[in-house]
Write an enzyme that holds these catalytic residues in place. Structure first.
Site, short mmCIF file in Angstrom:
data_model
loop_
_atom_site.label_atom_id
_atom_site.label_comp_id
_atom_site.label_asym_id
_atom_site.label_seq_id
_atom_site.Cartn_x
_atom_site.Cartn_y
_atom_site.Cartn_z
N ASP A 138 22.69 104.44 -134.38
CA ASP A 138 22.41 104.15 -132.97
C ASP A 138 20.91 104.07 -132.69
OD1 ASP A 138 25.02 103.95 -131.81
OD2 ASP A 138 25.24 106.12 -132.05
N ASP A 163 19.74 105.97 -139.86
CA ASP A 163 20.55 106.31 -138.69
C ASP A 163 21.15 105.00 -138.17
OD1 ASP A 163 21.26 107.72 -136.18
OD2 ASP A 163 19.61 106.59 -135.32
C1 LIG Z 1 30.30 115.09 -129.78
N1 LIG Z 1 29.35 114.15 -129.21
C2 LIG Z 1 28.04 114.04 -129.58
N2 LIG Z 1 27.47 113.07 -128.88
C3 LIG Z 1 26.08 112.56 -128.96
O1 LIG Z 1 26.10 111.55 -129.92
C4 LIG Z 1 24.93 111.59 -130.74
C5 LIG Z 1 25.30 110.97 -132.05
O2 LIG Z 1 24.38 111.29 -132.97
P1 LIG Z 1 23.66 110.28 -133.94
O3 LIG Z 1 24.51 109.10 -134.16
O4 LIG Z 1 23.22 111.03 -135.10
O5 LIG Z 1 22.37 109.99 -133.18
P2 LIG Z 1 21.81 108.90 -132.22
O6 LIG Z 1 22.87 108.61 -131.21
O7 LIG Z 1 20.60 109.58 -131.74
O8 LIG Z 1 21.48 107.74 -133.11
C6 LIG Z 1 24.55 113.05 -130.75
O9 LIG Z 1 23.17 113.19 -130.90
C7 LIG Z 1 25.07 113.58 -129.42
O10 LIG Z 1 24.04 113.64 -128.45
C8 LIG Z 1 28.38 112.52 -128.06
N3 LIG Z 1 28.28 111.50 -127.19
C9 LIG Z 1 29.40 111.14 -126.50
N4 LIG Z 1 29.34 110.14 -125.64
N5 LIG Z 1 30.61 111.77 -126.67
C10 LIG Z 1 30.77 112.82 -127.53
O11 LIG Z 1 31.86 113.35 -127.68
C11 LIG Z 1 29.59 113.20 -128.26
MG LIG Z 2 19.71 107.06 -133.31
#
Ligand SMILES: C[n+]1cn([C@@H]2O[C@H](COP(=O)(O)OP(=O)(O)O)[C@@H](O)[C@H]2O)c2nc(N)[nH]c(=O)c21
Ligand SMILES: [Mg+2]
Length: 319
Positions: A57, A55
Site C-alpha cells: 500500500d 511494501d
Molecule cells: C487489522 N487492520 C490493520 N489495519 C491497518 O492496515 C495497515 C496495513 O499495513 P501495511 O500493509 O503493512 O501498511 P501500509 O498500509 O502502511 O502500507 C496497518 O498499518 C493498519 O494501520 C487495518 N485497516 C483496516 N481498514 N481494517 C483493519 O481491520 C485493519
Molecule cells: Mg505502505
C-alpha cells in the site's frame, strides 16, 4: 564486507553523481558515499545475489494520483465490497479508531504495541467471519485501481522477472486484495511472492484470516518459515533493495544475515517537512513525492548493464 570491498566491477567503481536518477532534487540521501559503496557491491554480486522486499500500500500503489482520486488500501478494497454485513464497516472503523493511534504512538515501546496489534488483527478477523463472500467482489473493485500503481511499475516487475530477482511483496493488509491488484495489472510474475493476510473459509463461509498473522511489527523476513520454498530461494541472496512508505517498512529485511548489503528506499509524501528527519535517519534513499519506480529501476539497470559486461568479459577470457 570483507574481501569484497577491494574488488571493483570491471570498468571501475560507479559514483553516485554519475547516476542521474540519484541526482534529482527530490532524491535525498543521508550518506551518499555509503549508497555508492553498496551500489558497487550490487554490481559486483550481480542479479543472482539480489532480492527485493517491498511494501504494497502506497509503495507499489501511488501516494498521489494525477486526477487526485483516492487510492484505497488493501483493507479498503475489501471494505468497499457490497455484500459485507451491514455493521461490518462501522465495527471495523471502531477498531481502527481504537488501535491506529496505538500503532503510530511515538512513545509506546514496540513490545507493548505488539500485543495491541495482535488484538486488532484478531478482532478484525473475528468480524471477517460467518458470512458468505466471493473473491470476484474484490477482483471487481481491484480492477479499478490497476492504474493506481506507480508509473513504470509494469516495467519494474518486467525487469525483475528478466533478471530472475525474487521479489517479496509484504503487506500487513489483506493479501486477497494485493494479489488481485497485482494479477490484474499483469505484474504477478512467478518470481513475485506475496506474504500477507489471506481470507480463510470454512463450510462456505468466511472464517477470518489464515495463519500466520502478519501485523505491523512482524512484517519482516523473520516470519518466513525457514522450511518454506521462498526462504530457500532468498536466504543466500544478501544484496537487498527494501522499499516502503512507512518508517516501519525499513525493517522488512530484518532477519537476514547482518553481513547483507541493503539499500532502503523510502517514499515520502505526507507532511514532508515534519517527517523528513525521521525518513532520512531510517532510509538510505528518500524520494519526496515521487510517484514512479524510476529510482529502483535505475539501480536494476546498472546491475543488468554490469552483468552483461561481466558475461562479455568472461566470454572473452574463455576464448
Ligand atoms: C487489522 N487492520 C490493520 N489495519 C491497518 O492496515 C495497515 C496495513 O499495513 P501495511 O500493509 O503493512 O501498511 P501500509 O498500509 O502502511 O502500507 C496497518 O498499518 C493498519 O494501520 C487495518 N485497516 C483496516 N481498514 N481494517 C483493519 O481491520 C485493519
Ligand atoms: Mg505502505
Amino acid at each position: 564486507m570483507g574481501c569484497d570491498e577491494k574488488r571493483e566491477p570491471a570498468g571501475g567503481g560507479l559514483r553516485v553523481q554519475d547516476i542521474p536518477a540519484l541526482t534529482q532534487d527530490h532524491c535525498r540521501m543521508r550518506d551518499p558515499a555509503e549508497v555508492e559503496r553498496i551500489i558497487n557491491e550490487f554490481l559486483i554480486g550481480g542479479p543472482e545475489r539480489m532480492q527485493i522486499v517491498s511494501d504494497f500500500d502506497y509503495t507499489i500503489t501511488k501516494q498521489r494520483t494525477e486526477d487526485g482520486g483516492a487510492v484505497p488500501s488493501s483493507f479498503g478494497i475489501f471494505n468497499a465490497c457490497q455484500s459485507l454485513p451491514e455493521n461490518f464497516k462501522a465495527e471495523t472503523d471502531k477498531l481502527y479508531h481504537k488501535y491506529r493511534p496505538i500503532e503510530i504512538d511515538p512513545h509506546m515501546p514496540i513490545a507493548e504495541k505488539v500485543q495491541y496489534m495482535i488484538e486488532w488483527w484478531t478482532k478484525s478477523g473475528e468480524l471477517t467471519s460467518g458470512f458468505p463472500f466471493d473473491q470476484s467482489e474484490i477482483d471487481q473493485i481491484a480492477s479499478k485501481y490497476t492504474h493506481a500503481l506507480r508509473d513504470r511499475t509494469h516495467e519494474f516487475f518486467a525487469d525483475l522477472q528478466r533478471l530472475g530477482i525474487p521479489t517479496l511483496v509484504f503487506s500487513a493488509g489483506l493479501g486477497n486484495s494485493v494479489v488481485s491488484v497485482l494479477r490484474q495489472a499483469n505484474v504477478l510474475h512467478p518470481n513475485v511472492k506475496v506474504v500477507s493476510n489471506f481470507l480463510q473459509f470454512r463450510d462456505g463461509l468466511l472464517d477470518g484470516f489464515q495463519q500466520p498473522m502478519i501485523h505491523t511489527f512482524n512484517k519482516n523476513e523473520t516470519v518466513l518459515n525457514e522450511t518454506s520454498e521462498y526462504y530457500d530461494l532468498v536466504h543466500t541472496r544478501d544484496h537487498i533493495i527494501v522499499m516502503g512508505d512507512s518508517i516501519g517498512d525499513a525493517d522488512m529485511a530484518s532477519g537476514v544475515p547482518a553481513s547483507s548489503h541493503i539499500i532502503k528506499i523510502g517514499f515520502l509524501f505526507d507532511h514532508v517537512e515534519a517527517n523528513m528527519k525521521k525518513y532520512m535517519d531510517t532510509f538510505d534513499i528518500v524520494l519526496v513525492d515521487d510517484q514512479t519506480m524510476d529510482v529502483p529501476r535505475s539501480l536494476l539497470s546498472l546491475i543488468e548493464k554490469q552483468h552483461k559486461l561481466n558475461l562479455e568479459a568472461a566470454k572473452q577470457r574463455s576464448l
